[in-house]
Enzyme design. Structure first.
Site, PDB file in Angstrom:
ATOM      1  CB  CYS A 101      18.006  18.554 -25.599  1.00  0.00           C
ATOM      2  SG  CYS A 101      18.169  19.077 -23.888  1.00  0.00           S
ATOM      3  CB  CYS A 160      22.199  13.411 -20.959  1.00  0.00           C
ATOM      4  SG  CYS A 160      23.011  14.946 -21.462  1.00  0.00           S
TER       5      CYS A 160
HETATM    6  N1  DGL Z   1      22.085  17.302 -23.942  1.00  0.00           N
HETATM    7  C1  DGL Z   1      21.048  17.576 -23.028  1.00  0.00           C
HETATM    8  C2  DGL Z   1      20.183  16.388 -22.716  1.00  0.00           C
HETATM    9  O1  DGL Z   1      20.065  15.486 -23.523  1.00  0.00           O
HETATM   10  C3  DGL Z   1      21.198  18.562 -21.913  1.00  0.00           C
HETATM   11  C4  DGL Z   1      22.485  18.879 -21.258  1.00  0.00           C
HETATM   12  C5  DGL Z   1      22.391  20.105 -20.382  1.00  0.00           C
HETATM   13  O2  DGL Z   1      22.419  21.210 -20.934  1.00  0.00           O
HETATM   14  O3  DGL Z   1      22.236  19.986 -19.154  1.00  0.00           O
HETATM   15  O4  DGL Z   1      19.572  16.309 -21.706  1.00  0.00           O
END
Ligand code: DGL
Length: 264
Positions: A76, A184
């Site tokens: 993440c 993301c």
């Molecule tokens: N998948 C996450 C990232 O890489 C976050 C998505 C979220 O919960 O806002 O930033």
């Protein structure tokens, strides 16, 4: 660390980390995978800084202790840009983070780079330091969107992506950049659709493969590639459309989602 069947923990707020899981598991199918998503606090892109650090810290440290984990991947970007120092100070195993691929993108760009990420990631000092250090000569256009994260969650549960909506979201960078960073981990799940909207004129870059290589280097695994390790998945709250989600997870090799509430 040379191990036959290492166990790795992959963390995200939702299903985005599965894009990173896919990259790692295609290189290292013999590993055991434990995936946790903190959907109770989703979306992380709108969560305050201290709550995010506290939740990731508590979830990761408790799972590492309980499940004898050998390596953690914070799959993440939103979490990795703030939580890595805390985790690395507490754990004795390697913690691999995922941050926006600004450096390779800037090297590939002729005109300008687009950074598509969460609203939090585009404002983080960590991200701005990356831009200052690695994209001095190419301007970086920032696009923070939670709706894009939701679209990826919906797609994994079988909903078709509305390309007209996607076009509207991407409009601010559409004709300005020739390389775009998928900053993301949810976005590689809708890469095909993003590519369709931005057309082949824009090169899309993400960190997934580089993370898989890093994990491979750190583990120095020697296991037999034919053997598949166990894959388990946990969530901090009951997931929405659980049936559709479990169907997609089954295709990725996981057993159905199990509940792992955060300890208060
Ligand atoms: N998948 C996450 C990232 O890489 C976050 C998505 C979220 O919960 O806002 O930033």
């Amino acid at each position: 660390m040379s191990k036959q069947q290492a166990k790795i923990l992959i963390f995200d707020s939702g299903v985005g980390g599965l894009s990173v899981y896919q990259e790692i598991q295609s290189k290292l199918p013999q590993l055991e995978y434990l995936y946790i998503f903190d959907n109770e606090a989703y979306p992380y892109g709108e969560l305050d800084h201290d709550t995010l650090i506290d939740r990731v810290d508590r979830l990761v440290t408790s799972l590492v202790a309980k499940h004898h984990i050998d390596l953690v991947v914070i799959a993440c970007n939103t979490a990795s840009t703030i939580v890595l120092p805390t985790l690395r100070a507490k754990l004795t195993i390697p913690v691999v983070g995922v941050v926006p691929a600004i450096k390779p993108a800037s090297n590939l760009a002729n005109k300008a780079v687009g950074l598509i990420a969460t609203p939090a990631t585009v404002t983080r000092p960590y991200t701005h330091d990356l831009i200052r250090d690695f994209s001095q000569s190419k301007p970086v256009e920032l696009l923070g969107s939670t709706r894009l994260v939701d679209i990826a969650e919906e797609k994994l549960r079988g909903k078709a992506v509305d390309l007209a909506e996607l076009k509207q979201i991407l409009a601010t960078i559409e004709n300005k950049v020739d390389v775009a960073v998928l900053g993301c981990t949810h976005f590689p799940l809708i890469k095909q659709e993003i590519q369709e909207v931005l057309t082949e004129r824009v090169l899309l870059v993400d960190s997934g493969e580089a993370i898989a290589r890093r994990v491979e280097d750190l583990l120095e695994t020697t296991g037999e590639q034919e053997k598949r390790g166990k894959r388990e998945i946990f969530s901090t709250a009951p997931p929405w459309e659980e049936g559709a989600l479990n169907k997609a997870l089954h295709q990725l090799g996981f057993s159905p989602v199990q509940h792992y509430p955060i300890a208060i």
